[in-house]
Design a protein around this motif. Structure first.
Motif, PDB file in Angstrom:
ATOM      1  N   HIS B  96       0.800  -1.193  -0.051  1.00 61.75           N
ATOM      2  CA  HIS B  96       0.066  -0.111   0.188  1.00 61.75           C
ATOM      3  C   HIS B  96       0.992   1.291  -0.017  1.00 61.75           C
ATOM      4  CE1 HIS B  96      -4.230  -1.145   0.351  1.00 61.75           C
ATOM      5  NE2 HIS B  96      -3.809  -2.229   1.323  1.00 61.75           N
ATOM      6  N   SER B 115      -7.806   0.243   6.951  1.00 62.14           N
ATOM      7  CA  SER B 115      -8.695  -0.692   6.017  1.00 62.14           C
ATOM      8  C   SER B 115      -9.454  -1.531   6.840  1.00 62.14           C
ATOM      9  CB  SER B 115      -7.635  -1.466   5.094  1.00 62.14           C
ATOM     10  OG  SER B 115      -6.872  -2.444   6.103  1.00 62.14           O
ATOM     11  N   GLY B 141     -11.808   0.038   9.465  1.00 59.90           N
ATOM     12  CA  GLY B 141     -12.720  -0.447   8.674  1.00 59.90           C
ATOM     13  C   GLY B 141     -13.504  -1.630   9.049  1.00 59.90           C
ATOM     14  N   GLY B 244      -5.080   2.412   1.906  1.00 55.71           N
ATOM     15  CA  GLY B 244      -5.906   1.296   2.353  1.00 55.71           C
ATOM     16  C   GLY B 244      -7.347   1.711   1.890  1.00 55.71           C
ATOM     17  N   GLY B 245      -8.350   0.534   2.122  1.00 61.22           N
ATOM     18  CA  GLY B 245      -9.559   0.894   1.640  1.00 61.22           C
ATOM     19  C   GLY B 245     -10.560   1.951   2.227  1.00 61.22           C
ATOM     20  N   CYS B 275      -6.534   2.723  -3.656  1.00 62.29           N
ATOM     21  CA  CYS B 275      -6.598   2.622  -2.129  1.00 62.29           C
ATOM     22  C   CYS B 275      -6.977   1.081  -1.613  1.00 62.29           C
ATOM     23  CB  CYS B 275      -8.074   3.222  -1.454  1.00 62.29           C
ATOM     24  SG  CYS B 275      -7.718   4.945  -1.569  1.00 62.29           S
ATOM     25  N   ILE B 276      -7.795   0.487  -2.535  1.00 64.90           N
ATOM     26  CA  ILE B 276      -8.500  -1.021  -2.178  1.00 64.90           C
ATOM     27  C   ILE B 276      -7.169  -1.846  -2.475  1.00 64.90           C
ATOM     28  CG2 ILE B 276      -9.973  -2.604  -2.785  1.00 64.90           C
ATOM     29  CD1 ILE B 276     -12.003  -0.511  -3.178  1.00 64.90           C
ATOM     30  N   ASP B 277      -7.110  -2.890  -1.775  1.00 62.44           N
ATOM     31  CA  ASP B 277      -6.259  -4.052  -2.021  1.00 62.44           C
ATOM     32  C   ASP B 277      -6.057  -4.519  -3.563  1.00 62.44           C
ATOM     33  OD1 ASP B 277      -6.788  -5.926   0.764  1.00 62.44           O
ATOM     34  OD2 ASP B 277      -5.690  -4.193   0.750  1.00 62.44           O
TER      35      ASP B 277
END
Lengths: 149, 318
Positions: B96, B115, B141, B244-245, B275-277
């Motif tokens: 990330h 996340s 998250g 991160g998400g 941002c998301i994996d």
């Protein structure tokens, strides 16, 4: 590439209880059968299922017993067996050291041996291994053969 | 120089749509095993590359859920051996960070990594990504996702996104526990508080679900802004980067931007593609590692569910 069930040796022994001497009846038979590539004799379970609560009874009884399971997976060549071993050996078993798993390569055969005191975790480990083995085989079928070294 | 890596979280979201639970390791692993080889073929085809042209294979060593990590690692090891290419086991969090740095051009930011699985404030110092602050229990998250389940908010496209949309329509700020502990944060107390309070408050009409979404966001995001600011003050940092998400959340970005402006610092954020994996971030970190001479021998390549960001020696930065 041969499927794992065609000509592969393997089987579950009954409880391998050291107090009984050389081991359970299936012990020697299993090793021989594996070497010959035949399915080993099926060993009868030591206790019959009872109505209600058999799983708990079994769990209560397994304290101290070691279960062993062995699998032999043939590959077309020693290189491919080594690759499979290299892919499947590095990841540690979950749940600490409750289930032990050992992989070795003998010629073009990948030999896997499990030891565990907990039959449920042993079963989960075997099933999980077979899933990952299948994936490795599919990868080799799709992206092989191995490049020349 | 080309690297090829795998990340399957975007696809894994498809596994959870329509369910009211989070990611289940067994299902996720099954999904990865079902799609990974097609994905690999697709990536090679789309890039117009043959296996000989690949320089190395980067994969996620950890942290994360065991079974899904193993499913990908065994394929990485197999193709690395088939094609005789070096292997790089990458730390997911560092993936990330390196993708964030690449995409935004931030040089040496204080990183807020948020996340479903992780909440950390990270800054680079002397060959390590040092963790300045983190959650002492659950990730932010995770807190948001579990709150969404309590209110039966849809998973489609994601619980966090839906909370964000509902929060925009919230009008009333409900007071929630604010749990910053020095450089760290805690979310499980807020979650249990809001799980208890939600049913009661909604039943009496004291507030709406939108008010609760709004209040939860304002509270947890303020906590994250506070610990990030604390780290920035400590490091004398003039850059902040969100990865991160949860970093997709525009309200979080807005609050971080306000704090940065007040400090004369610059905020960097990415959109949901990064941002998301994703697999590209693993490739990016893997490439940095490869360039700096890292190699992961097969015997060391086992996945690890716990893998702290500061365990990795960052030899590719001064």
């Amino acid at each position: 590439m041969q499927a794992a069930d065609a000509g592969a040796g393997g089987g579950a022994e009954g409880a391998d209880d050291g107090a009984d001497g050389p081991g359970s009846p299936g012990g020697a038979g299993e090793a021989t059968a594996a070497a010959l590539g035949r399915a080993p004799p099926v060993t009868r379970p030591r206790h019959a299922p009872r109505p209600g609560g058999d799983a708990a009874a079994t769990a209560g009884r397994t304290g101290g017993r070691t279960y062993v399971f062995a699998l032999c997976v043939p590959f077309p060549s020693a290189v491919e067996a080594e690759i499979a071993c290299g892919s499947l050996a590095p990841d540690a078993e979950p749940h600490g050291g409750v289930v032990e798993k050992q992989l070795t390569v003998r010629g073009s055969v990948l030999a896997v041996r499990w030891r565990a005191t907990n039959p449920r975790l042993l079963r989960i480990s075997i099933i999980s291994f077979l899933d990952q083995l299948s994936l490795v085989m599919r990868t080799m079928q799709r992206f092989g053969p191995p490049a020349t070294r | 120089m080309t690297t090829w890596s795998r990340g399957a979280c975007r696809a894994a979201e498809k596994v959870t749509k329509g369910q009211d639970v989070g990611f289940l390791p067994g299902d996720t692993a099954r999904h990865h095993r079902a799609v990974i080889l097609d994905l690999l073929q697709e990536a090679l085809t789309e890039a117009g590359l043959t296996s000989q042209e690949i320089d190395c294979i980067a994969y996620t060593k950890g942290p994360g859920m065991g079974a899904p990590l193993v499913s990908v690692a065994v394929v990485a090891r197999t193709v690395a051996q088939l094609w005789n290419k070096p292997l790089l086991g990458v730390n997911h969090c560092i993936g990330h960070i390196e993708m964030g740095r690449l995409i935004t051009g931030a040089t040496s930011p204080t990183v807020l990594y948020v996340s479903g699985g992780n909440t950390q404030v990270i800054a680079y110092s002397e060959r390590r990504y040092r963790i300045f602050g983190e959650t002492i229990d659950i990730a932010v998250g995770n807190c948001l996702d579990r709150f969404a389940r309590v209110l039966k908010i849809s998973n489609d496209p994601s619980p966090g996104y839906n909370i964000e949309q509902m929060a925009k329509r919230g009008k009333k700020l409900v007071e929630l526990p604010y749990t910053v502990k020095g450089m760290d944060v805690s979310f499980s107390g807020i979650l249990s508080f809001i799980e208890d309070a939600a049913q009661r408050m909604l039943a009496t009409g004291e507030c709406t679900p939108e008010d609760l979404c709004f209040s939860l966001q304002e509270t947890v995001f303020a906590m994250l802004v506070e610990i990030t600011e604390r780290a920035m003050a400590h490091c004398g940092s003039q850059e902040a980067l969100i990865v991160g998400g949860v970093g997709c959340n525009l309200r979080l970005q807005e609050m971080m931007e306000t704090m940065c402006q007040e400090r004369g610092a610059r905020l960097f954020a990415t959109d949901e593609r990064f941002c998301i994996d994703n697999g590209a971030m693993i490739a990016q970190a893997g490439w940095e590692m490869f360039r700096a001479g890292h190699r992961t021998p097969l015997s060391d390549s086992g996945i690890t569910q716990r893998y702290r960001t500061d365990e990795v020696e960052v030899t590719w930065r001064d």
